[in-house]
Design a protein around this motif. Structure first.
Motif, PDB file in Angstrom:
ATOM      1  N   ILE A   1      20.429  -6.465  -3.860  1.00  0.00           N
ATOM      2  CA  ILE A   1      21.697  -5.875  -4.307  1.00  0.00           C
ATOM      3  C   ILE A   1      21.401  -4.622  -5.121  1.00  0.00           C
ATOM      4  N   ASP A   2      21.587  -3.478  -4.484  1.00  0.00           N
ATOM      5  CA  ASP A   2      21.294  -2.214  -5.136  1.00  0.00           C
ATOM      6  C   ASP A   2      22.471  -1.829  -6.033  1.00  0.00           C
ATOM      7  N   GLU A   3      22.160  -1.229  -7.172  1.00  0.00           N
ATOM      8  CA  GLU A   3      23.184  -0.841  -8.151  1.00  0.00           C
ATOM      9  C   GLU A   3      24.124  -1.996  -8.460  1.00  0.00           C
TER      10      GLU A   3
ATOM     11  N   ILE B   1      -0.427   8.688  -1.552  1.00  0.00           N
ATOM     12  CA  ILE B   1       0.307   7.964  -0.511  1.00  0.00           C
ATOM     13  C   ILE B   1       1.119   8.924   0.349  1.00  0.00           C
ATOM     14  N   HIS B   2       1.817   9.847  -0.315  1.00  0.00           N
ATOM     15  CA  HIS B   2       2.716  10.712   0.449  1.00  0.00           C
ATOM     16  C   HIS B   2       2.003  11.854   1.176  1.00  0.00           C
ATOM     17  N   THR B   3       0.708  12.054   0.885  1.00  0.00           N
ATOM     18  CA  THR B   3      -0.020  13.104   1.608  1.00  0.00           C
ATOM     19  C   THR B   3      -1.081  12.520   2.531  1.00  0.00           C
TER      20      THR B   3
ATOM     21  N   VAL C   1       9.461  11.228 -10.558  1.00  0.00           N
ATOM     22  CA  VAL C   1       9.351   9.844 -10.082  1.00  0.00           C
ATOM     23  C   VAL C   1       8.940   9.865  -8.611  1.00  0.00           C
ATOM     24  N   GLY C   2       8.735   8.676  -8.051  1.00  0.00           N
ATOM     25  CA  GLY C   2       8.256   8.579  -6.670  1.00  0.00           C
ATOM     26  C   GLY C   2       9.084   9.383  -5.680  1.00  0.00           C
ATOM     27  N   ALA C   3      10.411   9.295  -5.823  1.00  0.00           N
ATOM     28  CA  ALA C   3      11.264  10.003  -4.875  1.00  0.00           C
ATOM     29  C   ALA C   3      11.043  11.515  -4.980  1.00  0.00           C
ATOM     30  N   ASP C   4      10.840  12.022  -6.207  1.00  0.00           N
ATOM     31  CA  ASP C   4      10.590  13.455  -6.402  1.00  0.00           C
ATOM     32  C   ASP C   4       9.264  13.869  -5.759  1.00  0.00           C
TER      33      ASP C   4
ATOM     34  N   GLU D   1      -1.522   8.503  -7.644  1.00  0.00           N
ATOM     35  CA  GLU D   1      -1.497   7.483  -6.579  1.00  0.00           C
ATOM     36  C   GLU D   1      -0.361   7.750  -5.597  1.00  0.00           C
ATOM     37  N   ILE D   2       0.800   8.105  -6.140  1.00  0.00           N
ATOM     38  CA  ILE D   2       1.962   8.324  -5.278  1.00  0.00           C
ATOM     39  C   ILE D   2       1.741   9.565  -4.397  1.00  0.00           C
ATOM     40  N   LEU D   3       1.146  10.614  -4.994  1.00  0.00           N
ATOM     41  CA  LEU D   3       0.843  11.811  -4.201  1.00  0.00           C
ATOM     42  C   LEU D   3      -0.150  11.483  -3.091  1.00  0.00           C
TER      43      LEU D   3
ATOM     44  N   ASP E   1       0.809  -1.219   0.000  1.00  0.00           N
ATOM     45  CA  ASP E   1       0.000   0.000   0.000  1.00  0.00           C
ATOM     46  C   ASP E   1       0.844   1.272   0.000  1.00  0.00           C
ATOM     47  N   ASP E   2       2.117   1.129   0.295  1.00  0.00           N
ATOM     48  CA  ASP E   2       2.990   2.299   0.306  1.00  0.00           C
ATOM     49  C   ASP E   2       3.605   2.562  -1.060  1.00  0.00           C
ATOM     50  N   ILE E   3       3.252   1.719  -2.034  1.00  0.00           N
ATOM     51  CA  ILE E   3       3.839   1.847  -3.363  1.00  0.00           C
ATOM     52  C   ILE E   3       2.761   2.256  -4.338  1.00  0.00           C
ATOM     53  N   GLY E   4       2.999   3.347  -5.062  1.00  0.00           N
ATOM     54  CA  GLY E   4       1.990   3.824  -5.993  1.00  0.00           C
ATOM     55  C   GLY E   4       2.490   3.777  -7.422  1.00  0.00           C
ATOM     56  N   GLY E   5       1.544   3.717  -8.347  1.00  0.00           N
ATOM     57  CA  GLY E   5       1.852   3.943  -9.741  1.00  0.00           C
ATOM     58  C   GLY E   5       2.581   2.825 -10.454  1.00  0.00           C
TER      59      GLY E   5
ATOM     60  N   PRO F   1      14.712   3.644 -13.619  1.00  0.00           N
ATOM     61  CA  PRO F   1      15.448   4.858 -13.259  1.00  0.00           C
ATOM     62  C   PRO F   1      15.498   5.036 -11.737  1.00  0.00           C
ATOM     63  N   PRO F   2      16.444   5.830 -11.258  1.00  0.00           N
ATOM     64  CA  PRO F   2      16.552   6.093  -9.822  1.00  0.00           C
ATOM     65  C   PRO F   2      15.260   6.667  -9.253  1.00  0.00           C
ATOM     66  N   GLY F   3      14.946   6.263  -8.039  1.00  0.00           N
ATOM     67  CA  GLY F   3      13.827   6.881  -7.330  1.00  0.00           C
ATOM     68  C   GLY F   3      12.450   6.397  -7.726  1.00  0.00           C
ATOM     69  N   THR F   4      12.379   5.291  -8.480  1.00  0.00           N
ATOM     70  CA  THR F   4      11.072   4.819  -8.937  1.00  0.00           C
ATOM     71  C   THR F   4      10.463   3.783  -8.000  1.00  0.00           C
ATOM     72  N   GLY F   5      11.201   3.346  -6.985  1.00  0.00           N
ATOM     73  CA  GLY F   5      10.600   2.466  -5.987  1.00  0.00           C
ATOM     74  C   GLY F   5      11.157   1.054  -5.946  1.00  0.00           C
ATOM     75  N   LYS F   6      12.321   0.841  -6.526  1.00  0.00           N
ATOM     76  CA  LYS F   6      12.877  -0.518  -6.550  1.00  0.00           C
ATOM     77  C   LYS F   6      13.205  -1.003  -5.128  1.00  0.00           C
ATOM     78  N   THR F   7      13.844  -0.148  -4.373  1.00  0.00           N
ATOM     79  CA  THR F   7      14.181  -0.516  -2.995  1.00  0.00           C
ATOM     80  C   THR F   7      12.912  -0.691  -2.159  1.00  0.00           C
ATOM     81  N   LEU F   8      11.990   0.228  -2.378  1.00  0.00           N
ATOM     82  CA  LEU F   8      10.710   0.194  -1.673  1.00  0.00           C
ATOM     83  C   LEU F   8       9.998  -1.136  -1.907  1.00  0.00           C
ATOM     84  N   LEU F   9       9.985  -1.556  -3.165  1.00  0.00           N
ATOM     85  CA  LEU F   9       9.326  -2.793  -3.559  1.00  0.00           C
ATOM     86  C   LEU F   9       9.988  -3.997  -2.882  1.00  0.00           C
TER      87      LEU F   9
HETATM   88  P1  ATP Z   1      17.556   4.091  -6.520  1.00  0.00           P
HETATM   89  O1  ATP Z   1      17.743   3.378  -7.814  1.00  0.00           O
HETATM   90  O2  ATP Z   1      18.015   5.515  -6.517  1.00  0.00           O
HETATM   91  O3  ATP Z   1      17.968   3.314  -5.300  1.00  0.00           O
HETATM   92  P2  ATP Z   1      14.842   3.268  -6.092  1.00  0.00           P
HETATM   93  O4  ATP Z   1      14.139   2.954  -7.354  1.00  0.00           O
HETATM   94  O5  ATP Z   1      15.347   2.157  -5.260  1.00  0.00           O
HETATM   95  O6  ATP Z   1      15.984   4.303  -6.397  1.00  0.00           O
HETATM   96  P3  ATP Z   1      13.494   4.041  -3.756  1.00  0.00           P
HETATM   97  O7  ATP Z   1      14.735   4.128  -2.910  1.00  0.00           O
HETATM   98  O8  ATP Z   1      12.634   2.878  -3.579  1.00  0.00           O
HETATM   99  O9  ATP Z   1      13.889   4.185  -5.261  1.00  0.00           O
HETATM  100  O10 ATP Z   1      12.631   5.363  -3.580  1.00  0.00           O
HETATM  101  C1  ATP Z   1      13.036   6.416  -2.721  1.00  0.00           C
HETATM  102  C2  ATP Z   1      11.828   6.992  -1.993  1.00  0.00           C
HETATM  103  O11 ATP Z   1      10.954   7.603  -2.941  1.00  0.00           O
HETATM  104  C3  ATP Z   1      10.987   5.933  -1.327  1.00  0.00           C
HETATM  105  O12 ATP Z   1      11.414   5.690  -0.012  1.00  0.00           O
HETATM  106  C4  ATP Z   1       9.599   6.558  -1.365  1.00  0.00           C
HETATM  107  O13 ATP Z   1       9.425   7.485  -0.320  1.00  0.00           O
HETATM  108  C5  ATP Z   1       9.606   7.306  -2.663  1.00  0.00           C
HETATM  109  N1  ATP Z   1       9.076   6.477  -3.762  1.00  0.00           N
HETATM  110  C6  ATP Z   1       9.768   6.013  -4.824  1.00  0.00           C
HETATM  111  N2  ATP Z   1       8.982   5.318  -5.662  1.00  0.00           N
HETATM  112  C7  ATP Z   1       7.751   5.328  -5.106  1.00  0.00           C
HETATM  113  C8  ATP Z   1       6.491   4.759  -5.488  1.00  0.00           C
HETATM  114  N3  ATP Z   1       6.359   4.047  -6.626  1.00  0.00           N
HETATM  115  N4  ATP Z   1       5.451   4.957  -4.675  1.00  0.00           N
HETATM  116  C9  ATP Z   1       5.565   5.687  -3.533  1.00  0.00           C
HETATM  117  N5  ATP Z   1       6.713   6.235  -3.127  1.00  0.00           N
HETATM  118  C10 ATP Z   1       7.803   6.075  -3.892  1.00  0.00           C
END
Ligand code: ATP
Length: 266
Positions: A116-118, A195-197, A219-222, A191-193, A17-21, A59-67
């Motif tokens: 394993i990130d990066e 979640i974050h609000t 992206v999500g991080a932005d 969806e991501i907005l 539920d914390d992951i959007g889009g 791309p960076p910040g799209t939620g890979k780590t989150l997932l």
């Molecule tokens: P990197 O490749 O830079 O490690 P990443 O794809 O692993 O990036 P995350 O570290 O998962 O990105 O995302 C960073 C933060 O951005 C998350 O902790 C979360 O707050 C927000 N975020 C990123 N993607 C999403 C998403 N799809 N839904 C909701 N929040 C997101």
């Protein structure tokens, strides 16, 4: 609220539920990773090996780590993170040993996820490789091949450069599944907005719909950062009018703290 896990503990709090889009990407992840972790017997019955390695591309910040954290949390799996650049840098000279430790620990604590990130910085495509990388890749291959194909240890590799990793890692029985994590579209940004609000006191009429439409390329991080900035802006709006004795912030301030459209900027 999310807390950073101490090493190896399942990540606290993060759920799907914390992951959007990401649309049906989450379902792909559940089928590929959650199902074998929870029900290896299904794969045994079918006579197929569950995946040992899954690559997340995006791309960076799209939620890979989150997932990865969400899957670990939802499956109650032991979770270890290996940071590619860090293991080649900080652990220079001990990289192989460090990898072995993480794999041993995961097998001992299974079900387990190793993230394993990066991964491209550990296992770059051959023509970019130096001697140190060659040894680390060889170690990683040995460890992957040595994992029993029971499905209870899954290695997730994340990279934003699909072509940048060593071909040998992508052979069957290694990282042989791939999931693309894309940049969110308008609906996804919405969806991501949300979640974050969702924990914020939003003023009536705050227009997340328009915000989602006008944040093309975010992206999500932005979007997470945008929401945090808006909250801080609301705080600044309310606080300067007060006598800034921080020990004496009156309780009414909490009622005045509302995040408005203006706080989200243009
Ligand atoms: P990197 O490749 O830079 O490690 P990443 O794809 O692993 O990036 P995350 O570290 O998962 O990105 O995302 C960073 C933060 O951005 C998350 O902790 C979360 O707050 C927000 N975020 C990123 N993607 C999403 C998403 N799809 N839904 C909701 N929040 C997101």
């Amino acid at each position: 609220e999310y807390q950073e896990p101490s090493d190896g503990e399942p990540p606290i709090g993060i759920t799907y539920d914390d992951i959007g889009g990401l649309g049906d990407t989450v379902d792909q992840v559940r089928e590929m990773i959650e199902l074998p972790l929870k029900h290896p017997e299904l794969f045994a019955r079918l006579g197929i090996d569950p995946p040992k390695g899954v690559l997340l591309y995006g791309p960076p910040g799209t939620g890979k780590t989150l997932l990865a954290r969400a899957v670990a949390n939802e499956t109650n799996a032991h979770f270890s993170v290996i940071n590619g650049p860090e293991i080649m840098g900080r652990y220079y000279g001990e990289s192989e040993g460090r990898l072995r430790e993480v794999f041993e620990e995961a097998e001992a604590q299974a079900p387990a996820i190793i993230f394993i990130d990066e991964i491209d910085s550990i296992a770059p495509a051959r023509d970019e490789t130096g001697e140190a990388e060659r040894r680390v890749v060889a170690q990683l291959l040995t460890l992957l091949d040595g994992l029993e194909a029971r499905g209870n240890v899954v290695v997730i590799g994340a990279t934003n450069r699909p072509d940048a990793i060593d071909e040998a890692l992508r052979r069957p029985g290694r990282f042989d599944r791939e999931i693309v994590i894309g940049v969110p579209d308008t609906q996804g940004r919405r969806e991501i907005l949300n979640i974050h609000t969702r924990g914020m006191p939003l003023a009536e009429g705050v227009d997340l719909e328009t915000l989602a439409r006008t944040t093309y390329g975010f992206v999500g991080a932005d979007l997470g950062a945008l929401a945090r900035e808006a909250a801080i802006s609301a705080l600044r709006r309310v606080l300067p009018g007060l006598d800034l004795d921080l020990d004496e912030i009156p309780a009414e301030v909490l009622d005045e703290l509302v995040v408005t459209d203006d706080d989200f900027g243009d």
